[in-house]
Write a protein that holds these residues in place. Structure first.
Motif, PDB file in Angstrom:
ATOM      1  N   ILE A 116       4.437   9.377   4.621  1.00  0.00           N
ATOM      2  CA  ILE A 116       5.785   8.823   4.597  1.00  0.00           C
ATOM      3  C   ILE A 116       6.603   9.546   3.536  1.00  0.00           C
ATOM      4  O   ILE A 116       6.167   9.695   2.394  1.00  0.00           O
ATOM      5  N   ASP A 117       7.785   9.993   3.928  1.00  0.00           N
ATOM      6  CA  ASP A 117       8.690  10.616   2.968  1.00  0.00           C
ATOM      7  C   ASP A 117       9.479   9.553   2.204  1.00  0.00           C
ATOM      8  O   ASP A 117       9.531   9.553   0.982  1.00  0.00           O
ATOM      9  N   VAL A 165       4.818   8.429  -1.468  1.00  0.00           N
ATOM     10  CA  VAL A 165       6.164   8.619  -0.931  1.00  0.00           C
ATOM     11  C   VAL A 165       7.043   9.376  -1.922  1.00  0.00           C
ATOM     12  O   VAL A 165       6.845   9.307  -3.129  1.00  0.00           O
ATOM     13  N   ALA A 211       1.643   4.786   9.431  1.00  0.00           N
ATOM     14  CA  ALA A 211       2.840   5.634   9.445  1.00  0.00           C
ATOM     15  C   ALA A 211       2.722   6.823   8.505  1.00  0.00           C
ATOM     16  O   ALA A 211       3.580   7.710   8.509  1.00  0.00           O
ATOM     17  N   GLU A 212       1.706   6.867   7.682  1.00  0.00           N
ATOM     18  CA  GLU A 212       1.575   7.939   6.695  1.00  0.00           C
ATOM     19  C   GLU A 212       1.328   9.283   7.393  1.00  0.00           C
ATOM     20  O   GLU A 212       0.714   9.324   8.467  1.00  0.00           O
ATOM     21  N   LEU A 242      10.257   5.329   1.986  1.00  0.00           N
ATOM     22  CA  LEU A 242       9.828   3.975   2.354  1.00  0.00           C
ATOM     23  C   LEU A 242      10.920   2.997   1.942  1.00  0.00           C
ATOM     24  O   LEU A 242      11.256   2.895   0.755  1.00  0.00           O
ATOM     25  N   THR A 298       9.196  11.392   7.790  1.00  0.00           N
ATOM     26  CA  THR A 298       9.174   9.999   8.249  1.00  0.00           C
ATOM     27  C   THR A 298       9.935   9.087   7.303  1.00  0.00           C
ATOM     28  O   THR A 298       9.684   9.067   6.095  1.00  0.00           O
ATOM     29  N   THR A 317       7.547  -0.612  10.237  1.00  0.00           N
ATOM     30  CA  THR A 317       6.211  -0.973   9.778  1.00  0.00           C
ATOM     31  C   THR A 317       6.203  -2.374   9.169  1.00  0.00           C
ATOM     32  O   THR A 317       7.248  -2.938   8.845  1.00  0.00           O
ATOM     33  N   ALA A 320      10.151   5.290   6.819  1.00  0.00           N
ATOM     34  CA  ALA A 320       9.452   4.064   7.223  1.00  0.00           C
ATOM     35  C   ALA A 320      10.191   2.844   6.700  1.00  0.00           C
ATOM     36  O   ALA A 320      10.455   2.734   5.495  1.00  0.00           O
ATOM     37  N   ALA A 343       0.698   2.419  -0.365  1.00  0.00           N
ATOM     38  CA  ALA A 343       1.558   3.446   0.229  1.00  0.00           C
ATOM     39  C   ALA A 343       2.471   4.136  -0.777  1.00  0.00           C
ATOM     40  O   ALA A 343       2.763   5.334  -0.639  1.00  0.00           O
TER      41      ALA A 343
END
Length: 317
Positions: free
Chosen positions: A66-67, A97, A63-64, A69, A7, A40, A9, A93
């Motif tokens: 998350i790769d 990440v 959204a987690e 952000l 992901t 997000t 984000a 978050a």
């Protein structure tokens, strides 16, 4: 190496610059294999961008995992950097990440959260001094297109977010895929030189906006091969050399000699790019005097030699 469904984000706030989101987003959306992309914000819902276009977002926590952000930018980022709710959402978050990033003025948000402390960083050229003054612990690199320092990425003005996204794809999917994307988007995979290449003419125009030297700067632009020394310019302005040098710098933000050098380089660069002149003729036509002097001036102002500039941006007559 992230999974194919990793992901990416994008973190938005009211007034986010639309292109700071859609430019990098397009890179990740077009990549093969693709990424999962999420828009997000701190609490989710509609975010109205600087253009008036609204984007639907989900709460960042939703959204987690998350790769990567990416915090968006725009002028509103400076105000968002003081929003405790926004910073708290990011703080929850960030530890999970792999990559944290910002586009353009979004660097102010990362700095406010402490994520740039002791790291190299960049933002839009117009705001680099303010970022450095507000957060002295950040190692601001004003000429970088983007920076990466221990997993934290920052990018310069607006479209530099696309450059940064391509570099991330290269890191994840390899150079061949990044090159394919760059070709499809008609972009450099790695933009030559730094952001000062593109900021000089605008910076000069903005700095001289009060008009006190408008006539003189116009004359300089039309007479680049003339004697543009401080004595000659002061005489044309009807001022003493000392007063002229001091006030000219106050008004334009540059010493007279530096202003003249940048004007000569910019004019020569455009002429070379359009194929209107050879490099040898440009030396005299734009007042450099010697080929070596023109080469040094290009390196100072553009970060590349005249030959490299012409090869990358123009055609040879």
């Amino acid at each position: 190496m992230p999974s194919d469904s990793a992901t990416i984000a994008f973190f938005l706030f009211p007034g986010t610059k639309l292109l700071d989101v859609t430019g990098p987003l397009q890179v990740f959306a077009d990549a093969r294999p693709g990424y999962r992309v999420a828009l997000t914000s701190a609490s989710g819902g509609r975010i109205v961008t600087d253009t008036g276009v609204a984007l639907e977002t989900m709460p960042l926590a939703a959204a987690e995992p998350i790769d990567t952000l990416i915090v968006s930018g725009g002028e509103a980022a400076r105000g968002a950097a003081a929003d405790p709710v926004l910073l708290a959402a990011l703080a929850r978050a960030v530890p999970g990440v792999r990559r944290l990033a910002s586009v353009c003025v979004g660097a102010f948000i990362l700095a406010a959260g402490g994520w740039l402390s002791g790291r190299r960083a960049v933002t839009h050229w117009e705001y680099c001094d303010r970022l450095a003054a507000g957060w002295p612990e950040v190692r601001v690199k004003p000429d970088a297109i983007f920076t990466e320092d221990r997993g934290v990425w920052t990018s310069a003005g607006v479209t530099a977010g696309i450059d940064m996204a391509l570099a991330m794809v290269e890191q994840d999917r390899g150079r061949a895929e990044a090159l394919r994307l760059a070709r499809d988007m008609v972009l450099h995979l790695k933009r030559p030189g730094g952001q000062r290449q593109f900021s000089q003419p605008l910076r000069q125009q903005m700095a001289a906006r009060d008009g006190r030297f408008e006539g003189l700067t116009g004359w300089i632009a039309d007479h680049l091969a003339a004697d543009l020394s401080v004595p000659a310019l002061a005489a044309r302005a009807g001022m003493s050399e000392r007063s002229f040098a001091r006030i000219f710098r106050q008004v334009t933000g540059l010493p007279p000699a530096r202003y003249v050098e940048e004007a000569r380089v910019e004019a020569a660069a455009q002429a070379l790019a359009r194929g209107e002149i050879t490099r040898k003729r440009a030396v005299a036509a734009f007042g450099f005097g010697q080929e070596e002097r023109m080469r040094r001036a290009f390196h100072r102002c553009k970060g590349v030699a005249p030959s490299a500039w012409q090869e990358r941006f123009g055609t040879k007559p």
